[in-house]
Write a protein that holds these residues in place. Structure first.
Motif, PDB file in Angstrom:
ATOM      1  N   VAL A 267       0.823  -1.118   0.012  1.00 28.28           N
ATOM      2  CA  VAL A 267       0.070  -0.020  -0.012  1.00 28.28           C
ATOM      3  C   VAL A 267       0.946   1.392   0.227  1.00 28.28           C
ATOM      4  N   LEU A 268       0.778   2.028  -0.925  1.00 25.88           N
ATOM      5  CA  LEU A 268       1.365   3.228  -1.116  1.00 25.88           C
ATOM      6  C   LEU A 268       0.542   4.342  -0.578  1.00 25.88           C
ATOM      7  N   LYS A 269       1.096   4.848   0.642  1.00 24.80           N
ATOM      8  CA  LYS A 269       0.028   5.859   1.207  1.00 24.80           C
ATOM      9  C   LYS A 269       0.828   7.149   1.109  1.00 24.80           C
ATOM     10  N   PHE A 270       0.032   8.185   0.502  1.00 19.68           N
ATOM     11  CA  PHE A 270       0.860   9.455   0.323  1.00 19.68           C
ATOM     12  C   PHE A 270       0.195  10.396   1.641  1.00 19.68           C
ATOM     13  N   PHE A 271       0.766  11.528   1.610  1.00 22.48           N
ATOM     14  CA  PHE A 271       0.556  12.782   2.352  1.00 22.48           C
ATOM     15  C   PHE A 271       0.322  11.904   4.248  1.00 22.48           C
ATOM     16  N   SER A 272       1.300  11.129   4.471  1.00 25.96           N
ATOM     17  CA  SER A 272       1.064  10.488   5.710  1.00 25.96           C
ATOM     18  C   SER A 272       2.534  10.593   6.407  1.00 25.96           C
ATOM     19  N   SER A 273       2.260  10.893   7.605  1.00 26.17           N
ATOM     20  CA  SER A 273       3.676  10.818   8.437  1.00 26.17           C
ATOM     21  C   SER A 273       3.462   9.952  10.005  1.00 26.17           C
ATOM     22  N   PRO A 274       4.346   9.341  10.382  1.00 28.65           N
ATOM     23  CA  PRO A 274       4.210   8.839  11.772  1.00 28.65           C
ATOM     24  C   PRO A 274       4.294   9.814  12.819  1.00 28.65           C
ATOM     25  N   VAL A 275       3.399   9.758  13.713  1.00 30.47           N
ATOM     26  CA  VAL A 275       3.652  10.404  14.974  1.00 30.47           C
ATOM     27  C   VAL A 275       4.253   9.805  16.037  1.00 30.47           C
ATOM     28  N   GLU A 276       3.745   8.656  16.153  1.00 28.76           N
ATOM     29  CA  GLU A 276       3.972   7.601  17.290  1.00 28.76           C
ATOM     30  C   GLU A 276       4.092   6.277  16.918  1.00 28.76           C
ATOM     31  N   ILE A 277       4.981   5.623  17.436  1.00 31.87           N
ATOM     32  CA  ILE A 277       5.253   4.165  17.222  1.00 31.87           C
ATOM     33  C   ILE A 277       4.540   3.476  18.493  1.00 31.87           C
ATOM     34  N   LEU A 278       3.526   2.711  18.350  1.00 36.21           N
ATOM     35  CA  LEU A 278       2.756   2.344  19.512  1.00 36.21           C
ATOM     36  C   LEU A 278       3.262   0.863  19.948  1.00 36.21           C
ATOM     37  N   GLY A 279       3.067   0.605  21.213  1.00 29.84           N
ATOM     38  CA  GLY A 279       3.171  -0.809  21.737  1.00 29.84           C
ATOM     39  C   GLY A 279       3.868  -0.771  22.943  1.00 29.84           C
ATOM     40  N   GLU A 280       3.337  -1.782  23.850  1.00 31.70           N
ATOM     41  CA  GLU A 280       3.952  -1.736  25.387  1.00 31.70           C
ATOM     42  C   GLU A 280       5.590  -2.233  25.203  1.00 31.70           C
ATOM     43  N   ASP A 281       5.733  -3.542  24.888  1.00 28.20           N
ATOM     44  CA  ASP A 281       7.274  -4.205  25.037  1.00 28.20           C
ATOM     45  C   ASP A 281       7.759  -4.079  23.442  1.00 28.20           C
ATOM     46  N   ARG A 282       6.907  -4.033  22.546  1.00 26.48           N
ATOM     47  CA  ARG A 282       7.492  -4.019  21.318  1.00 26.48           C
ATOM     48  C   ARG A 282       6.457  -3.443  20.096  1.00 26.48           C
ATOM     49  N   VAL A 283       6.823  -3.104  18.978  1.00 26.40           N
ATOM     50  CA  VAL A 283       5.913  -2.431  18.115  1.00 26.40           C
ATOM     51  C   VAL A 283       4.568  -3.216  17.939  1.00 26.40           C
ATOM     52  N   GLU A 284       3.544  -2.385  18.147  1.00 24.26           N
ATOM     53  CA  GLU A 284       2.184  -2.983  17.729  1.00 24.26           C
ATOM     54  C   GLU A 284       1.391  -2.163  16.688  1.00 24.26           C
ATOM     55  N   GLY A 285       2.011  -1.015  16.457  1.00 23.54           N
ATOM     56  CA  GLY A 285       1.414  -0.107  15.650  1.00 23.54           C
ATOM     57  C   GLY A 285       1.915   1.063  15.361  1.00 23.54           C
ATOM     58  N   VAL A 286       1.231   2.041  14.449  1.00 22.84           N
ATOM     59  CA  VAL A 286       1.966   3.301  14.028  1.00 22.84           C
ATOM     60  C   VAL A 286       0.637   4.350  14.328  1.00 22.84           C
ATOM     61  N   ARG A 287       0.728   5.306  14.820  1.00 28.18           N
ATOM     62  CA  ARG A 287      -0.028   6.341  14.639  1.00 28.18           C
ATOM     63  C   ARG A 287       0.315   7.424  13.591  1.00 28.18           C
ATOM     64  N   ILE A 288      -0.414   7.631  12.555  1.00 28.51           N
ATOM     65  CA  ILE A 288      -0.047   8.466  11.739  1.00 28.51           C
ATOM     66  C   ILE A 288      -0.780   9.620  11.452  1.00 28.51           C
ATOM     67  N   VAL A 289      -0.664  10.732  11.031  1.00 25.20           N
ATOM     68  CA  VAL A 289      -1.223  11.855  10.476  1.00 25.20           C
ATOM     69  C   VAL A 289      -1.205  12.261   9.320  1.00 25.20           C
ATOM     70  N   ARG A 290      -2.466  12.622   8.720  1.00 29.52           N
ATOM     71  CA  ARG A 290      -2.724  13.223   7.444  1.00 29.52           C
ATOM     72  C   ARG A 290      -1.785  14.588   7.036  1.00 29.52           C
ATOM     73  N   ASN A 291      -1.307  14.701   6.079  1.00 26.11           N
ATOM     74  CA  ASN A 291      -0.443  16.100   5.759  1.00 26.11           C
ATOM     75  C   ASN A 291      -1.365  16.957   4.722  1.00 26.11           C
ATOM     76  N   GLU A 292      -1.264  18.117   4.878  1.00 22.95           N
ATOM     77  CA  GLU A 292      -1.704  18.776   3.649  1.00 22.95           C
ATOM     78  C   GLU A 292      -0.244  19.361   3.071  1.00 22.95           C
ATOM     79  N   LEU A 293      -0.165  19.974   1.878  1.00 23.86           N
ATOM     80  CA  LEU A 293       0.957  20.317   1.246  1.00 23.86           C
ATOM     81  C   LEU A 293       0.841  21.975   1.144  1.00 23.86           C
TER      82      LEU A 293
END
Ligand SMILES: Cc1cc2nc3c(=O)[nH]c(=O)nc-3n(C[C@H](O)[C@H](O)[C@H](O)COP(=O)(O)OP(=O)(O)OC[C@H]3O[C@@H](n4cnc5c(N)ncnc54)[C@H](O)[C@@H]3O)c2cc1C
Length: 455
Positions: A267-293
């Protein structure tokens, strides 16, 4: 200045070899080059970076082999400058020292959760699948169903492709055996590539982008809304270079494809930046924000975060947002750019004063950009400056010579690998690959390489 001109080159990647080739081109013994590398194996990222399923790119090493055969060339593999010999010591043995040590570190995202297990730099991951000894034990966790790759350059696409391609397609390559085994057992079914900006700002090139769409049993997904251009971008496209225009065509084609329901997706997802990598002891997900240019004064576009966020579940996050050089003791370094301070390859102090007899080329000189061939021009520019300094009498005779260097190497680097010894490692690897029709089976352990080189 006494003859011959003695030059040490530190780093046997493309920049180091192109510099050596240029220095030795007269072939008349007027120059001697000693080329050092911290690994027993030469060729830098051509061996440890270029994707294993791109074997044609690696044919460039034939040019480097010709350089190594020139009179006056000596290779010292398995000798790390800064560990075995200091830059100051090296300087004592040569008229000039030229640093071509590349840019081995990943730029960090600077967001919470980045250091959780399962969050890796692309440099490490690439080193792992390419059998770089430093990363053979990386053991990335491929047990989740989704991986996220942050970045929109060719390295990001390489990582996504290596995770997405059926492992059968890698069996005939020189992918490290440990990586082949791990990829065969991988549960990853979807790789999400996060691009901060839009289709016109991708840093990848056309062939790499096209390749994604050619992978057997894999759908490439692009949101149709992401390829709908606003007026400013439509205008920009009219004057954009050929690569950008073709990139936009390719992603537009991807956006128009009906998914086949294949078991794997990129999946090529444009206009997107990670703001936090989520997880307790290891990576469980990524919170991303939609960007405008937003358009800058110079006409370029920057990403600005909106209020829209989303969470993507993932077990592996690879950041691929650029490479940085590593500083060497006593060699002026620009921490922000991650490069050795220089003007046209002449190393300079922060105030611009030239450091006599010290030079740089390749990624550590200009930053991590361009293709392998870009390093040729870059190295030639540096060698031009070095020769000019030699001709102007600016290179002092070193207090020590080749015999003293040999003594120092015997003491500090008893497991030094010369070019003939590398030839034995090379022959061993190639022979090991032959039965399976692979270009080579890479040795990934330095002690084993040293052992083979002595056999
Ligand atoms: C993942 C990836 C894929 C790529 N794929 C392609 C491609 O398909 N096509 C293309 O044209 N370009 C590709 N490139 C770009 C290309 O690899 C670079 O342009 C090129 O390798 C940079 O050359 P360099 O000599 O500056 O650095 P490097 O190739 O990194 O070489 C630096 C060398 O210095 C050595 N070294 C470092 N520190 C020391 C020390 N202290 N003492 C001694 N030795 C040291 C290292 O071991 C290494 O061998 C790719 C890059 C990456 C990261």
């Amino acid at each position: 200045m006494s003859a011959p001109l003695r030059v040490a080159i530190v780093g046997a990647g493309p920049a180091g070899f192109y510099a050596a080739g240029d220095l030795l081109k007269a072939g008349d013994g007027s120059v001697e080059v000693d080329l050092f590398d911290r690994l027993p194996t030469p060729y830098g990222l051509v061996r440890a970076g270029v994707a294993p399923d791109h074997p044609n790119i690696k044919v460039v090493t034939k040019v480097y082999e010709k350089t190594a055969a020139k009179p006056g060339f000596r290779y010292h593999g398995n000798v790390e400058i800064g560990r075995d010999i200091t830059p100051a010591e090296l300087r004592e043995h040569f008229h000039a020292v030229l640093y071509t040590v590349g840019a081995p570190n990943d730029r960090k995202l600077g967001i919470p959760g980045e250091d959780l297990p399962g969050s890796l730099g692309a440099a490490d991951f690439v080193g792992w699948y390419n059998g770089h000894p430093d990363f053979r034990d990386l053991d990335p966790d491929l047990s989740g169903e989704r991986a996220v790759v942050v970045g929109a350059g060719n390295v990001a696409l390489d990582c996504a492709r290596m995770l997405g391609v059926p492992v059968a397609e890698l069996q005939s390559t020189d992918t490290a055996d440990h990586a082949l085994a791990a990829l065969a057992a991988s549960s990853i079914r979807e790789v999400v590539i996060l691009a901060r900006r839009g289709p016109l700002q991708g840093a990848y090139t056309n062939p790499e982008l096209l390749e994604l769409g050619e992978i057997e049993g894999l759908d490439v997904i692009v949101d149709a809304d992401d390829v709908r251009l606003d007026d400013a971008h439509r205008a920009l496209l009219e004057t954009a270079d050929k690569t950008t225009r073709r990139n936009v065509e390719i992603v537009t084609d991807y956006a128009g494809r009906v998914p086949t329901g294949a078991s794997r997706r990129i999946v090529l997802k444009f206009f997107s930046s990670p703001v936090e990598i989520l997880g307790e002891d290891r990576v469980e997900g990524v919170r991303i924000v939609r960007n405008e240019l937003v358009q800058n004064e110079d006409g370029s576009f920057s990403a600005r975060p909106t209020e829209v966020t989303e969470t993507i579940e993932a077990g592996l996050v690879l950041r691929s947002i650029g490479y940085l050089g590593a500083p060497l003791d006593g060699v002026p370094f620009d921490e922000r750019r991650g490069t050795i301070r220089n003007v046209d390859g002449r190393v300079t102090e922060e105030d611009g004063t030239v450091v006599p007899g010290v030079y740089t080329a390749g990624w550590v000189k200009r930053g991590p950009s361009g293709v392998i061939g870009t390093n040729k021009k870059c190295a030639q520019e540096t060698v031009r400056e070095l020769r000019a300094d030699a001709e102007a009498g600016l290179l002092a005779d070193p207090p020590k010579g080749a015999a003293e260097l040999d003594a120092l190497l015997a003491e500090r680097a008893p497991d030094r690998i010369d070019y003939a010894a590398w030839g034995r490692i090379d022959a061993h690897e190639v022979a090991a690959g032959e039965p399976a029709g692979r270009p080579r089976v890479k040795l990934v352990d330095i002690d084993e390489m040293v052992g083979v080189s002595r056999s």
